[in-house]
Design a protein around this motif. Sequence first.
Motif, PDB file in Angstrom:
ATOM      1  N   THR A 193       7.726   1.298  16.717  1.00  3.67           N
ATOM      2  CA  THR A 193       7.912   0.078  15.944  1.00  3.67           C
ATOM      3  C   THR A 193       7.251   0.203  14.571  1.00  3.67           C
ATOM      4  O   THR A 193       6.500   1.142  14.315  1.00  3.67           O
ATOM      5  CB  THR A 193       7.322  -1.138  16.682  1.00  3.67           C
ATOM      6  OG1 THR A 193       5.920  -0.912  16.911  1.00  3.67           O
ATOM      7  CG2 THR A 193       8.037  -1.366  18.009  1.00  3.67           C
ATOM      8  N   ILE A 194       7.548  -0.738  13.700  1.00  5.22           N
ATOM      9  CA  ILE A 194       7.007  -0.738  12.344  1.00  5.22           C
ATOM     10  C   ILE A 194       5.506  -1.010  12.408  1.00  5.22           C
ATOM     11  O   ILE A 194       5.077  -2.040  12.928  1.00  5.22           O
ATOM     12  CB  ILE A 194       7.692  -1.812  11.489  1.00  5.22           C
ATOM     13  CG1 ILE A 194       9.199  -1.548  11.423  1.00  5.22           C
ATOM     14  CG2 ILE A 194       7.092  -1.857  10.083  1.00  5.22           C
ATOM     15  CD1 ILE A 194       9.995  -2.699  10.817  1.00  5.22           C
ATOM     16  N   PRO A 195       4.686  -0.107  11.895  1.00  5.24           N
ATOM     17  CA  PRO A 195       3.231  -0.331  11.957  1.00  5.24           C
ATOM     18  C   PRO A 195       2.731  -1.218  10.825  1.00  5.24           C
ATOM     19  O   PRO A 195       3.369  -1.324   9.767  1.00  5.24           O
ATOM     20  CB  PRO A 195       2.664   1.075  11.831  1.00  5.24           C
ATOM     21  CG  PRO A 195       3.673   1.830  11.036  1.00  5.24           C
ATOM     22  CD  PRO A 195       5.015   1.230  11.365  1.00  5.24           C
ATOM     23  N   THR A 196       1.601  -1.840  11.047  1.00  6.86           N
ATOM     24  CA  THR A 196       0.918  -2.574   9.980  1.00  6.86           C
ATOM     25  C   THR A 196      -0.028  -1.615   9.261  1.00  6.86           C
ATOM     26  O   THR A 196      -0.395  -0.565   9.792  1.00  6.86           O
ATOM     27  CB  THR A 196       0.099  -3.744  10.535  1.00  6.86           C
ATOM     28  OG1 THR A 196      -0.973  -3.219  11.347  1.00  6.86           O
ATOM     29  CG2 THR A 196       0.965  -4.671  11.379  1.00  6.86           C
ATOM     30  N   LEU A 197      -0.430  -1.983   8.052  1.00  4.09           N
ATOM     31  CA  LEU A 197      -1.410  -1.170   7.331  1.00  4.09           C
ATOM     32  C   LEU A 197      -2.711  -1.116   8.120  1.00  4.09           C
ATOM     33  O   LEU A 197      -3.369  -0.065   8.167  1.00  4.09           O
ATOM     34  CB  LEU A 197      -1.648  -1.736   5.938  1.00  4.09           C
ATOM     35  CG  LEU A 197      -2.692  -0.997   5.092  1.00  4.09           C
ATOM     36  CD1 LEU A 197      -2.299   0.458   4.874  1.00  4.09           C
ATOM     37  CD2 LEU A 197      -2.916  -1.708   3.759  1.00  4.09           C
ATOM     38  N   GLU A 198      -3.097  -2.211   8.748  1.00  2.00           N
ATOM     39  CA  GLU A 198      -4.333  -2.223   9.531  1.00  2.00           C
ATOM     40  C   GLU A 198      -4.261  -1.218  10.674  1.00  2.00           C
ATOM     41  O   GLU A 198      -5.220  -0.470  10.924  1.00  2.00           O
ATOM     42  CB  GLU A 198      -4.601  -3.617  10.085  1.00  2.00           C
ATOM     43  CG  GLU A 198      -5.881  -3.704  10.904  1.00  2.00           C
ATOM     44  CD  GLU A 198      -6.156  -5.099  11.441  1.00  2.00           C
ATOM     45  OE1 GLU A 198      -7.306  -5.368  11.830  1.00  2.00           O
ATOM     46  OE2 GLU A 198      -5.218  -5.924  11.468  1.00  2.00           O
ATOM     47  N   TYR A 228       0.873  -5.437  -3.928  1.00  4.51           N
ATOM     48  CA  TYR A 228       0.026  -5.830  -2.793  1.00  4.51           C
ATOM     49  C   TYR A 228      -1.391  -5.275  -2.873  1.00  4.51           C
ATOM     50  O   TYR A 228      -2.075  -5.156  -1.854  1.00  4.51           O
ATOM     51  CB  TYR A 228       0.673  -5.352  -1.483  1.00  4.51           C
ATOM     52  CG  TYR A 228       2.149  -5.582  -1.389  1.00  4.51           C
ATOM     53  CD1 TYR A 228       2.676  -6.872  -1.378  1.00  4.51           C
ATOM     54  CD2 TYR A 228       3.034  -4.503  -1.311  1.00  4.51           C
ATOM     55  CE1 TYR A 228       4.049  -7.085  -1.295  1.00  4.51           C
ATOM     56  CE2 TYR A 228       4.400  -4.708  -1.223  1.00  4.51           C
ATOM     57  CZ  TYR A 228       4.902  -5.992  -1.219  1.00  4.51           C
ATOM     58  OH  TYR A 228       6.262  -6.211  -1.138  1.00  4.51           O
ATOM     59  N   TYR A 229      -1.867  -4.949  -4.072  1.00  6.04           N
ATOM     60  CA  TYR A 229      -3.210  -4.379  -4.187  1.00  6.04           C
ATOM     61  C   TYR A 229      -4.267  -5.250  -3.526  1.00  6.04           C
ATOM     62  O   TYR A 229      -5.128  -4.752  -2.788  1.00  6.04           O
ATOM     63  CB  TYR A 229      -3.581  -4.194  -5.660  1.00  6.04           C
ATOM     64  CG  TYR A 229      -3.112  -2.920  -6.315  1.00  6.04           C
ATOM     65  CD1 TYR A 229      -2.105  -2.133  -5.750  1.00  6.04           C
ATOM     66  CD2 TYR A 229      -3.653  -2.499  -7.521  1.00  6.04           C
ATOM     67  CE1 TYR A 229      -1.671  -0.980  -6.371  1.00  6.04           C
ATOM     68  CE2 TYR A 229      -3.231  -1.338  -8.158  1.00  6.04           C
ATOM     69  CZ  TYR A 229      -2.242  -0.585  -7.568  1.00  6.04           C
ATOM     70  OH  TYR A 229      -1.822   0.564  -8.192  1.00  6.04           O
ATOM     71  N   ASN A 230      -4.235  -6.545  -3.791  1.00 10.71           N
ATOM     72  CA  ASN A 230      -5.276  -7.428  -3.262  1.00 10.71           C
ATOM     73  C   ASN A 230      -5.264  -7.476  -1.739  1.00 10.71           C
ATOM     74  O   ASN A 230      -6.317  -7.400  -1.086  1.00 10.71           O
ATOM     75  CB  ASN A 230      -5.131  -8.842  -3.832  1.00 10.71           C
ATOM     76  CG  ASN A 230      -5.549  -8.926  -5.294  1.00 10.71           C
ATOM     77  OD1 ASN A 230      -6.428  -8.187  -5.741  1.00 10.71           O
ATOM     78  ND2 ASN A 230      -4.927  -9.820  -6.045  1.00 10.71           N
ATOM     79  N   GLU A 231      -4.065  -7.595  -1.169  1.00  3.66           N
ATOM     80  CA  GLU A 231      -3.961  -7.649   0.286  1.00  3.66           C
ATOM     81  C   GLU A 231      -4.376  -6.318   0.917  1.00  3.66           C
ATOM     82  O   GLU A 231      -5.083  -6.290   1.934  1.00  3.66           O
ATOM     83  CB  GLU A 231      -2.521  -7.987   0.702  1.00  3.66           C
ATOM     84  CG  GLU A 231      -2.058  -9.379   0.289  1.00  3.66           C
ATOM     85  CD  GLU A 231      -1.346  -9.390  -1.055  1.00  3.66           C
ATOM     86  OE1 GLU A 231      -0.480 -10.259  -1.246  1.00  3.66           O
ATOM     87  OE2 GLU A 231      -1.656  -8.525  -1.917  1.00  3.66           O
ATOM     88  N   ALA A 232      -3.934  -5.217   0.312  1.00  2.00           N
ATOM     89  CA  ALA A 232      -4.305  -3.902   0.836  1.00  2.00           C
ATOM     90  C   ALA A 232      -5.810  -3.680   0.725  1.00  2.00           C
ATOM     91  O   ALA A 232      -6.436  -3.142   1.647  1.00  2.00           O
ATOM     92  CB  ALA A 232      -3.550  -2.809   0.071  1.00  2.00           C
ATOM     93  N   TYR A 233      -6.365  -4.085  -0.388  1.00  2.33           N
ATOM     94  CA  TYR A 233      -7.813  -3.949  -0.600  1.00  2.33           C
ATOM     95  C   TYR A 233      -8.582  -4.658   0.513  1.00  2.33           C
ATOM     96  O   TYR A 233      -9.564  -4.108   1.047  1.00  2.33           O
ATOM     97  CB  TYR A 233      -8.178  -4.539  -1.959  1.00  2.33           C
ATOM     98  CG  TYR A 233      -9.650  -4.511  -2.294  1.00  2.33           C
ATOM     99  CD1 TYR A 233     -10.252  -3.348  -2.770  1.00  2.33           C
ATOM    100  CD2 TYR A 233     -10.443  -5.654  -2.157  1.00  2.33           C
ATOM    101  CE1 TYR A 233     -11.603  -3.318  -3.095  1.00  2.33           C
ATOM    102  CE2 TYR A 233     -11.792  -5.632  -2.474  1.00  2.33           C
ATOM    103  CZ  TYR A 233     -12.364  -4.467  -2.939  1.00  2.33           C
ATOM    104  OH  TYR A 233     -13.699  -4.450  -3.263  1.00  2.33           O
TER     105      TYR A 233
END
Length: 305
Positions: free
Chosen positions: A129-134, A154-159
């Motif tokens: 399945t599609i993974p999340t960044l986490e 998405y820099y802020n969310e990824a950060y």
Amino acid sequence: MISSGRGFTIALFATLATQTVSAQKTTRIDSLVNQLHNPSDKHVMVTAHRGDWRNAPENSLQGFKNAIALGVDVIELDLNKTKDGVIVIMHDQTIDRTTNGKGKPSDFTLNELKQFHLRNGLGRVTNHTIPTLEEVMLLVKGKVLINLDKSYPYYNEAYQVLKNTGTLRQAIFKTDAVYDAVKSKYPEILDSITFMAVVDLDKPDAKQIIKDYQQNMKPVAFELNFKTDTSAVLSDNHFINQHGSKIWINSLWASLNAGHDDDTAVDDGNTKDSWDWLIAHGATIIQTDRPKELLNYLRKRSLHR
């Protein structure tokens, strides 16, 4: 009173113990981070494009596990965002090509998106399945560096994900936007992230874009893309290293490297005009679709740590 011989033995033991503890504290990630930030290191770092996508679905956890097992230094992946604001790994703006679903990631919540399954390179539906960044960062924590492609919105969310997972130093943020635009969009975090600027050498202002970045910050690397190999930057790029940055060149598609690509090396058996050429023109990070073959080649030449 301790004899001099015994005192020497105790002192030697203490020194060796200290050295052992120090060595134990140096992890693989420590070594990779140090190498990434050392522009004078001529060993070549290998980046697996979307993971090991020949043996698992692209941008899948299994593809990333495979790449880690191969011994790559960096894994490139692509960011997108769900309807409920979760950062997931998906290259395209829709899920049509890579899954058995249709639509944009932003059309679905994470729970809804997880109902779809990734396709492999032959287009067949798998159990992945599609993974999340986490999920990805927890998988790679302490093991490998990550290149965050398509991450600029998405820099802020990824950060925040990286901070929460304790993996901030493992991630490379990137964009082809010029310095002023990046600084204006992300003034709060730009000095806290590992950043790479992407530059199209076919543009007449390419060298000035590089110099603008160098005057205002020190990108960890410059990703140099070019359809033709006549740019003056390619023939005289020592100033990039001298100002503290590595040179990253992609060996994937010919349109990114003027034909000095993976297929020339692997299918044609011509490394002279492919990987050798890239290295001779300053590349100490190469992003590849053939990580296994490139690693083997570099190791034979003692060019990979």
